[in-house]
Design a protein around this motif. Sequence first.
Motif, short mmCIF file in Angstrom:
data_model
loop_
_atom_site.label_atom_id
_atom_site.label_comp_id
_atom_site.label_asym_id
_atom_site.label_seq_id
_atom_site.Cartn_x
_atom_site.Cartn_y
_atom_site.Cartn_z
N ARG A 109 22.72 38.85 41.05
CA ARG A 109 22.81 37.50 41.61
C ARG A 109 22.11 36.53 40.66
O ARG A 109 20.97 36.76 40.29
N ILE A 110 22.83 35.49 40.30
CA ILE A 110 22.29 34.47 39.40
C ILE A 110 22.15 33.17 40.15
O ILE A 110 23.14 32.64 40.69
N GLY A 111 20.93 32.67 40.25
CA GLY A 111 20.68 31.46 41.03
C GLY A 111 20.97 30.18 40.26
O GLY A 111 21.27 30.20 39.06
N GLU A 112 20.86 29.08 40.96
CA GLU A 112 21.08 27.78 40.34
C GLU A 112 19.93 27.46 39.38
O GLU A 112 18.79 27.90 39.59
N GLY A 138 16.70 35.99 27.66
CA GLY A 138 16.39 36.74 28.87
C GLY A 138 14.96 37.23 28.88
O GLY A 138 14.42 37.63 27.83
N ILE A 139 14.33 37.20 30.04
CA ILE A 139 12.93 37.62 30.14
C ILE A 139 12.66 38.21 31.52
O ILE A 139 13.28 37.82 32.52
N TYR A 140 11.77 39.18 31.56
CA TYR A 140 11.32 39.78 32.81
C TYR A 140 9.91 39.27 33.09
O TYR A 140 8.94 39.77 32.49
N VAL A 199 15.83 27.12 33.71
CA VAL A 199 15.56 28.52 34.03
C VAL A 199 16.48 28.97 35.15
O VAL A 199 16.55 28.33 36.21
N LEU A 200 17.22 30.05 34.90
CA LEU A 200 18.10 30.61 35.92
C LEU A 200 17.44 31.87 36.49
O LEU A 200 17.27 32.86 35.78
N PRO A 201 17.06 31.86 37.78
CA PRO A 201 16.52 33.07 38.38
C PRO A 201 17.62 34.11 38.55
O PRO A 201 18.75 33.77 38.92
N VAL A 202 17.31 35.37 38.27
CA VAL A 202 18.29 36.45 38.34
C VAL A 202 17.73 37.60 39.16
O VAL A 202 16.56 37.97 39.00
N VAL A 217 17.17 29.88 30.08
CA VAL A 217 16.34 31.08 30.25
C VAL A 217 16.84 31.84 31.46
O VAL A 217 16.99 31.27 32.55
N LEU A 218 17.13 33.12 31.29
CA LEU A 218 17.49 33.99 32.41
C LEU A 218 16.26 34.81 32.78
O LEU A 218 15.85 35.70 32.03
N ALA A 219 15.65 34.49 33.91
CA ALA A 219 14.42 35.15 34.34
C ALA A 219 14.77 36.14 35.45
O ALA A 219 15.17 35.74 36.54
#
Length: 248
Positions: free
Chosen positions: A169-172, A110-112, A142-145, A30-32
């Motif tokens: 920026r894509i977090g761990e 992907g989700i906002y 979940v990858l924080p973006v 999941v790209l949040a």
Amino acid sequence: MKVAIGGPLKLGFRPWVEGLENVPAEGPAVLASNHLSFSDSFFLPAVLDRKVTFIAKAEYFTSPGVKGKLTAAFFKGVGQLPVDRSGGRGAGEAAIKSGIEVLERGELFGIYPEGTRSPDGRLYRGKPGGLARVALATGAPVLPVAMIDTEKIQPPGKVLPKLMRPGIRIGEPLDFSRYHGMEHDRFVLRAVTDEVMYEIMKLSGQEYVDEYATAAKRRMADAAKAGKEAEKKAEKAAAAAEKERSGA
């Protein structure tokens, strides 16, 4: 379609990216992301080698005009899923179901979490329904973006974008497997969402507001409306006073 649009976007705007190594080469995730601009849904997919599927509001597929047709073509071409958000809880459940299906196919979703674009560039409270539920139901990381400066490229209401470099920026990855099977516990959903929003805040450097963006937009709209009404009343009062002086 992704290559046809993503290539020119990268060439024209040259977005800088940090943390691409955190995106898995295969498997679900999941790209949040924070949400600053309409163009967020263009730039994030453009810099990824893998397809990322967002739940896009149905209006993006049915808007009139040249911009509407281009938007619909892009979203369809990269596999975005239209969801009618006017149906209240039913629409939310449909979006969650679609997200789970994407992840169960081993793809990127992907989700906002804020649920809508930030009205003023600050980071608002994440809604606990969609993000946390799809993550816990599937076990996907979940990858924080953090999208950086995209609101300066295409502010709300502007058709033509400004040429400048946005950042991503894509977090761990965050692992919430400890909560597996608890996707209907509202306290767990809140905790998961808040943890993700905290990581997005660290990546983006945005000021955090403990309020839903939808509520902030309503409040701002109400304040603007009240201001206009007060201005009209003042103008009428001034006109009446001027008429009275003239009559005297």
